[in-house]
Structure formats: C-alpha cells, structure tokens
Design a protein around this motif. Sequence first.
Motif, PDB file in Angstrom:
ATOM      1  N   SER A  14     -78.319   6.420  -1.539  1.00 15.87           N
ATOM      2  CA  SER A  14     -77.253   5.322  -1.608  1.00 15.87           C
ATOM      3  C   SER A  14     -77.142   4.801  -2.999  1.00 15.87           C
ATOM      4  O   SER A  14     -78.007   5.598  -4.010  1.00 15.87           O
ATOM      5  CB  SER A  14     -77.987   3.993  -0.982  1.00 15.87           C
ATOM      6  OG  SER A  14     -79.007   3.592  -1.420  1.00 15.87           O
ATOM      7  N   ARG A  15     -76.081   4.019  -3.106  1.00 13.70           N
ATOM      8  CA  ARG A  15     -76.035   3.516  -4.865  1.00 13.70           C
ATOM      9  C   ARG A  15     -77.059   2.790  -5.194  1.00 13.70           C
ATOM     10  O   ARG A  15     -77.463   3.155  -6.538  1.00 13.70           O
ATOM     11  CB  ARG A  15     -74.397   2.454  -4.696  1.00 13.70           C
ATOM     12  CG  ARG A  15     -74.256   2.133  -6.108  1.00 13.70           C
ATOM     13  CD  ARG A  15     -73.274   1.361  -6.083  1.00 13.70           C
ATOM     14  NE  ARG A  15     -72.963   0.542  -7.504  1.00 13.70           N
ATOM     15  CZ  ARG A  15     -72.499   1.253  -8.600  1.00 13.70           C
ATOM     16  NH1 ARG A  15     -71.864   2.189  -8.365  1.00 13.70           N
ATOM     17  NH2 ARG A  15     -72.290   0.469  -9.663  1.00 13.70           N
ATOM     18  N   HIS A  53     -71.835   8.557  -3.951  1.00 17.27           N
ATOM     19  CA  HIS A  53     -72.510   7.242  -3.861  1.00 17.27           C
ATOM     20  C   HIS A  53     -72.005   6.428  -5.340  1.00 17.27           C
ATOM     21  O   HIS A  53     -71.888   5.406  -5.381  1.00 17.27           O
ATOM     22  CB  HIS A  53     -73.914   7.095  -3.673  1.00 17.27           C
ATOM     23  CG  HIS A  53     -74.228   7.782  -2.632  1.00 17.27           C
ATOM     24  ND1 HIS A  53     -74.135   7.221  -1.399  1.00 17.27           N
ATOM     25  CD2 HIS A  53     -74.653   9.018  -2.187  1.00 17.27           C
ATOM     26  CE1 HIS A  53     -74.532   8.009  -0.640  1.00 17.27           C
ATOM     27  NE2 HIS A  53     -75.049   9.148  -0.924  1.00 17.27           N
ATOM     28  N   VAL A  54     -71.886   7.298  -6.469  1.00 18.78           N
ATOM     29  CA  VAL A  54     -71.164   6.810  -7.631  1.00 18.78           C
ATOM     30  C   VAL A  54     -70.125   7.779  -8.319  1.00 18.78           C
ATOM     31  O   VAL A  54     -70.052   8.915  -7.857  1.00 18.78           O
ATOM     32  CB  VAL A  54     -72.458   6.629  -8.704  1.00 18.78           C
ATOM     33  CG1 VAL A  54     -73.552   5.716  -8.383  1.00 18.78           C
ATOM     34  CG2 VAL A  54     -73.132   8.026  -8.840  1.00 18.78           C
ATOM     35  N   ASP A  59     -70.551   4.847 -14.141  1.00 22.71           N
ATOM     36  CA  ASP A  59     -70.637   3.853 -13.121  1.00 22.71           C
ATOM     37  C   ASP A  59     -72.323   3.555 -12.658  1.00 22.71           C
ATOM     38  O   ASP A  59     -72.542   2.394 -12.580  1.00 22.71           O
ATOM     39  CB  ASP A  59     -69.971   4.668 -11.755  1.00 22.71           C
ATOM     40  CG  ASP A  59     -70.012   3.634 -10.533  1.00 22.71           C
ATOM     41  OD1 ASP A  59     -69.902   2.359 -10.705  1.00 22.71           O
ATOM     42  OD2 ASP A  59     -70.044   4.139  -9.596  1.00 22.71           O
ATOM     43  N   ILE A  60     -72.947   4.657 -13.108  1.00 24.22           N
ATOM     44  CA  ILE A  60     -74.259   4.209 -13.112  1.00 24.22           C
ATOM     45  C   ILE A  60     -74.758   3.212 -13.946  1.00 24.22           C
ATOM     46  O   ILE A  60     -75.350   2.358 -13.886  1.00 24.22           O
ATOM     47  CB  ILE A  60     -75.257   5.546 -13.206  1.00 24.22           C
ATOM     48  CG1 ILE A  60     -74.957   6.454 -11.955  1.00 24.22           C
ATOM     49  CG2 ILE A  60     -76.797   5.376 -13.451  1.00 24.22           C
ATOM     50  CD1 ILE A  60     -75.538   7.850 -12.106  1.00 24.22           C
TER      51      ILE A  60
END
Length: 220
Positions: A14-15, A53-54, A59-60
Amino acid sequence: MGERGAKPKRAPLSRERVVAAALALADEKGAAGVTMRAIAGQLGVEAMSLYNHVAGREDILNGMVDAVFAEIDLPAADTDWKQAMRARATAARAVLRRHPWAVGLLDSRRRPGPATLRHHNAVLGALRAGGFSVALAAHAFSVIDSYLYGFVLQESSLPFSNRAELDEVAGEILSELPAEAYPHLAELIADHALRPDYQYADEFDFGLELILDALHPDLA
C-alpha cells in the motif's frame, strides 16, 4: 490447520507501507538512500510494483514529509501564542532529531499533504489568535523555523550525542589546546561545556526565548 512450513502471508502493499519503508531507509541512510530499488528491497517486492501505489520518488518524498509533519504535535487552540510556539518548536525539534534528513525537505514540497497543511494552518491560527496580523504571523513563522531548522542541522553535526561523549570530546580538545594561545576557547570548555549540569539542549531553549521575547502581536 495450515500446512506445516507454510510461509506467513505478507501484508498487502500500500502507499502507507511504501512511505513507511522509505522513512526507515531515510532514517538509516539519509534522503539520498531513498531509491525505488532500495524501497522495494526493504519490502521484498519488485521495484515496478511500487508504481501501483505511488507515482515515483517525488511522490514518496511528499508522503515522507507529510508523515514527519504528522508526528509534530499541533499548537493547542486555547493556548497563549507564546506558549503555543514554544511547545510546537520543542515538539518539532524532537521529531527532527529522529529524522534529521527531513530538515532540507520540509518546505520543499510543491504538493503538501494533509498533515503538512494542518500543521501550517494550526501554527498560523495560533499566531493570528494571539493578535498577529497576517504579515507579522508570516514573519514570526519564518524566523522561528529558520532558527529551529538551523539548530537541528548544527545539533546533528556535533561530534557527540550524549553527556559521556561530550565529556570525552571536550576533554580531549582541552588537553591538546594551548590555553595561552586560545584562552577564550579553553575557558568556554572548562567553565561552561564541562560543567556537570551543562546540556547542549539548553542552547536551543535560550535562543528560542530570545526570539519569542522579541516578537510582539500587532494588537499588543
């Protein structure tokens, strides 16, 4: 009963798990150590599966910064502005000591997350409730954080992290220091840094109080 020797099921990706793994990597290796390949290795998956997820490394990083802000206690709405700023700066320093890599990233995000927005809104709200104009609240927020971030950077680069290490480092420097050539340094080490009650953390509180005492609401 399950089959003997069956491998335990891995938690679904998951993110949140990706960001948590990235945080752990950054705490260990710094922000530069956060790569898609390294995160995937931490999670035991293929790097390409992270993209479900990303959107990518940026984004992370957005998620990591937001997670750090989420750890900082928000200023209480019913607290005097000075007390609120003191508590918030102290809480932020504690969080940034756990995540020193974050200092250079906190204000770099073009897409701040919800925890970041809540944090900034709460700090500004405490200042506005204390009588600060919009412009002066911005000035106060900026100067407090400039001091906070700078202190954390300085603190994280010191060659000691506890009292025993401080005594060892300061004692070695003092023993090799020609006091007649550097009398003020020798005095500082012997009469200040090596005092039994000395803690470097006190320097943070001293500087923060100077800043808070210099700030005055527009309506004061």
